[in-house]
Motif scaffolding. Structure first.
Motif, short mmCIF file in Angstrom:
data_model
loop_
_atom_site.label_atom_id
_atom_site.label_comp_id
_atom_site.label_asym_id
_atom_site.label_seq_id
_atom_site.Cartn_x
_atom_site.Cartn_y
_atom_site.Cartn_z
N ASP A 1 -23.30 40.89 5.77
CA ASP A 1 -23.66 39.48 5.92
C ASP A 1 -22.51 38.60 5.44
OD1 ASP A 1 -24.95 36.80 5.18
OD2 ASP A 1 -26.64 37.84 6.10
N PRO A 2 -22.16 37.57 6.16
CA PRO A 2 -21.04 36.71 5.73
C PRO A 2 -21.31 35.94 4.44
CG PRO A 2 -22.13 35.80 7.68
CD PRO A 2 -22.67 37.18 7.49
N ASP A 3 -22.58 35.80 4.06
CA ASP A 3 -22.91 35.14 2.81
C ASP A 3 -22.87 36.16 1.68
OD1 ASP A 3 -24.08 32.90 1.17
OD2 ASP A 3 -25.70 34.37 0.97
N PHE A 4 -22.00 35.94 0.70
CA PHE A 4 -21.82 36.92 -0.38
C PHE A 4 -23.12 37.16 -1.13
CE2 PHE A 4 -21.24 37.86 -4.86
CZ PHE A 4 -20.47 39.01 -4.80
N THR A 5 -23.85 36.11 -1.50
CA THR A 5 -25.07 36.26 -2.28
C THR A 5 -26.07 37.15 -1.57
OG1 THR A 5 -24.77 34.09 -3.31
CG2 THR A 5 -27.00 35.02 -3.35
N THR A 6 -26.20 36.96 -0.26
CA THR A 6 -27.12 37.80 0.53
C THR A 6 -26.65 39.24 0.54
OG1 THR A 6 -27.74 35.94 1.95
CG2 THR A 6 -28.11 38.16 2.82
N ALA A 7 -25.37 39.45 0.80
CA ALA A 7 -24.86 40.82 0.90
C ALA A 7 -24.90 41.53 -0.44
CB ALA A 7 -23.43 40.79 1.44
N ALA A 8 -24.53 40.82 -1.51
CA ALA A 8 -24.43 41.46 -2.82
C ALA A 8 -25.76 41.94 -3.36
CB ALA A 8 -23.79 40.49 -3.82
N LYS A 9 -26.84 41.29 -2.99
CA LYS A 9 -28.14 41.69 -3.53
C LYS A 9 -28.56 43.09 -3.06
CE LYS A 9 -31.31 39.47 -0.18
NZ LYS A 9 -32.35 38.44 -0.02
N PHE A 10 -27.91 43.60 -2.00
CA PHE A 10 -28.25 44.92 -1.48
C PHE A 10 -27.38 46.04 -2.07
CE2 PHE A 10 -29.90 42.02 1.67
CZ PHE A 10 -31.11 42.59 2.01
N VAL A 11 -26.48 45.70 -2.99
CA VAL A 11 -25.58 46.71 -3.56
C VAL A 11 -26.33 47.56 -4.59
CG1 VAL A 11 -23.56 47.06 -5.03
CG2 VAL A 11 -23.48 45.40 -3.14
N MET A 12 -26.41 48.84 -4.34
CA MET A 12 -27.00 49.82 -5.25
C MET A 12 -26.30 51.15 -5.01
SD MET A 12 -30.67 50.87 -3.48
CE MET A 12 -30.89 52.25 -4.63
N SER A 13 -26.52 52.10 -5.92
CA SER A 13 -25.90 53.42 -5.77
C SER A 13 -26.92 54.54 -5.97
CB SER A 13 -24.77 53.59 -6.78
OG SER A 13 -23.74 52.66 -6.55
N PRO A 14 -26.90 55.56 -5.07
CA PRO A 14 -26.13 55.61 -3.84
C PRO A 14 -26.48 54.42 -2.94
CG PRO A 14 -27.14 57.75 -4.32
CD PRO A 14 -27.74 56.76 -5.26
N PRO A 15 -25.60 54.07 -2.01
CA PRO A 15 -25.85 52.88 -1.21
C PRO A 15 -27.01 53.05 -0.25
CG PRO A 15 -23.56 53.61 -1.06
CD PRO A 15 -24.33 54.71 -1.69
N ILE A 16 -27.57 51.91 0.14
CA ILE A 16 -28.50 51.88 1.27
C ILE A 16 -27.70 52.31 2.49
CG2 ILE A 16 -29.93 50.38 2.70
CD1 ILE A 16 -30.23 48.63 0.08
N ARG A 17 -28.26 53.24 3.26
CA ARG A 17 -27.49 53.88 4.33
C ARG A 17 -27.71 53.20 5.69
NH1 ARG A 17 -23.81 56.46 1.35
NH2 ARG A 17 -24.71 57.99 -0.08
#
Length: 544
Positions: free
Chosen positions: A334-350
């Motif tokens: 997503d071009p919006d950082f706040t939107t994209a960053a909220k999905f960061v987890m490990s292992p990543p969402i695939r």
């Protein structure tokens, strides 16, 4: 333009730093209405709170006419609760006066959910997860989860100090909880403390991180020592399975390519690295002959390794998490950082396809239970990595949403029956961690942790109405069928008609004894192995 850009960035970073500091010190006192103040700011005022001293004793409750569901059986019956314990389960119960009656006709009466994987008030990557033991558990209760198991992180490598720190954090808990323990280094003191944790503190599982190089990550030598110790104590070894060395190399590669945004997180740790670490941990556990629990399985690669091991007869448990089942990685771009960053987890969402495969793994028994890995950070905390994805605190929400999303995704779609829903969200967790049938069952003598779910009612998820303290929700806007209308925890009605009534300090620590059912037969397998060696061979020594 370049000079103005740098100046603007400096101002932005300073502002974020100030907001971040404020977010760590919310102006909330222990005696204030903690949850309601947080919730009201997101437009959800319908909740209540009492101090622990005002919290009433468990009441007498009769649940009438519902379909009572356990992992092995379902029937239309009444459930009578007294003093926090299930006293009777049978049709047409007759009880005395002063009983609260709940009509569950046309609805399902089930054990409250048990979340095997959450991180409340966890110090991680320069931040502390925003939900503490009160806000996180309040959210859980509103979503039909009545117990969770958190991960104690050692303090400077000390298990005992870490345990005491988490005991302090959990003083504000409002539902029952247990602890896993992470192992981040190895020496004789850690070995001795593991014995204390198991024999005196009620911990029967230890987690080893194969990722997070430079902080939590352990090497194979430490993992082997830990596996041996777990086996001797009857404690379950758990692994976060990603190849940390390769992830570190992948991160460097992304930075060199100029990929600094949230998408770089997923690109730096592809499914192959999860599959490799899962395979390695499984083989080492097989070498030691001790059971293994793989947390948050996120990829087909990892699941295939678990399937292969289980088919061969090895004791391997695979845990799915709800984010891996229902989300894909598209929002990381997503071009919006706040939107994209909220999905960061490990292992990543695939990428698309992995989630559907994991759903299939649950329906066929390759994977055994569903957690959340609830580890929430607000948008200000996530912004620590605005210029470098490696600094984005890893974690997503899910403790409130899990029971609804699993019902809609797995039951409403016809992939599993309602009995399997109970098994995957409650019973199997209780069995694995050796607290069944006290937890995870609607049986006489079980704790009165009960939910009433209406399969014909709908839900909608939004950060504006959830009970978590975070300002974002990775399931924003999702709608579905099947809603928890009543939650009973410890014999008290804590969630009904969209209203939450909870008290800090009302939750209990649940000790979990060692040598659960998953260890059955391990000694026989050891004996079989020793007899197969046909060694040592007796040989005559040559004489001079």
């Amino acid at each position: 333009m370049g000079g103005n850009f740098i100046g603007t960035q400096t101002v932005i970073h300073f502002s974020l730093f100030v907001v971040l500091l404020l977010s760590f010190f919310p102006p909330i006192t222990e005696s204030s209405n903690q949850f309601c103040e947080a919730g009201t700011s997101y437009g959800y005022p319908d909740c209540g709170i009492s101090s622990s001293s005002q919290w009433s004793s468990p009441s007498k409750i009769l649940i009438k006419g519902g379909t009572v569901v356990n992992a092995h059986h379902q029937e239309i019956a009444d459930v009578y609760v007294e003093d926090g314990i299930i006293v009777a389960v049978k049709p047409n119960l007759k009880v005395g006066s002063n009983v609260t009656v709940l009509d569950a006709t046309g609805k399902f009466v089930m054990p409250g959910g048990i979340d095997p994987h959450a991180h409340l008030a966890m110090e991680f990557m320069g931040s502390r997860s925003i939900d503490d033991f009160f806000s996180g558990q309040s959210a859980a209760l509103a979503g039909g989860t009545t117990m969770h198991i958190d991960f104690v992180i050692p303090t400077n490598g000390s298990l005992s100090a870490g345990f005491e720190a988490y005991v302090e954090k959990a003083k504000k808990s409002c539902m029952d909880y247990g602890f896993h323990m992470a192992i981040t280094k190895w020496d004789e003191s850690v070995s001795r403390e593991m014995e204390i944790m198991v024999k005196e503190k009620g911990i029967n599982s230890f987690k080893f991180f194969l990722a997070y190089k430079g902080s939590f990550m352990v090497n194979d030598e430490l993992l082997l020592e830990g596996l041996k110790k777990c086996k001797s104590l009857g404690a379950l070894a758990m692994v976060h399975a990603e190849n940390g060395d390769a992830v570190f190399e992948g991160q460097k590669r992304m930075i060199e390519l100029g990929i600094t945004g949230p998408e770089g997180h997923a690109l730096s740790r592809p499914p192959a690295l999860e599959g490799e670490a899962t395979a390695r941990a499984i083989r080492l556990a097989g070498f030691v002959n001790t059971p293994l629990y793989v947390v948050h399985v996120m990829s087909i690669d990892a699941m295939e390794e678990i399937a292969k091991a289980r088919k061969s007869g090895q004791r391997v448990t695979g845990e799915a998490v709800v984010s891996g089942l229902v989300l894909d990685d598209s929002r990381l771009w997503d071009p919006d950082f706040t939107t994209a960053a909220k999905f960061v987890m490990s292992p990543p969402i695939r990428s698309l396809g992995h989630g559907k495969a994991l759903q299939g793994g649950l329906s066929t028994g390759v994977l055994q239970l569903i957690g959340t890995d609830h580890c929430t950070f607000n948008s200000t905390q996530k912004a620590l990595g605005i210029d470098d994805f490696r600094k984005i605190p890893n974690g997503v929400n899910g403790i409130e949403e899990r029971m609804h999303l699993v019902w809609d995704t797995m039951v409403e779609s016809g992939q599993i029956p309602v009995t399997d829903y109970v098994r995957l969200t409650s019973t199997e967790c209780a069995r694995i961690f050796n607290i069944y049938p006290r937890k995870g069952a609607i049986l006489v003598g079980s704790d009165a942790d009960i939910i009433i779910l209406n399969p014909n009612s709908s839900f909608e998820i939004s950060a504006s109405t959830h009970r978590s303290r975070t300002d974002t929700n990775v399931y924003e806007g999702r709608r579905g069928k099947g809603r928890v209308e009543v939650t009973i925890a410890g014999g008290r009605i804590v969630w009904e008609n969209g209203r939450l009534e909870v008290a800090p300090g009302s939750g209990k620590y649940i000790e979990m004894p060692p040598f659960g059912y998953i260890f059955d037969g391990i000694d026989k397998a050891d004996a079989k192995y020793l007899s197969s060696l046909r060694a040592p061979v007796k040989r005559f020594k040559a004489t001079s």
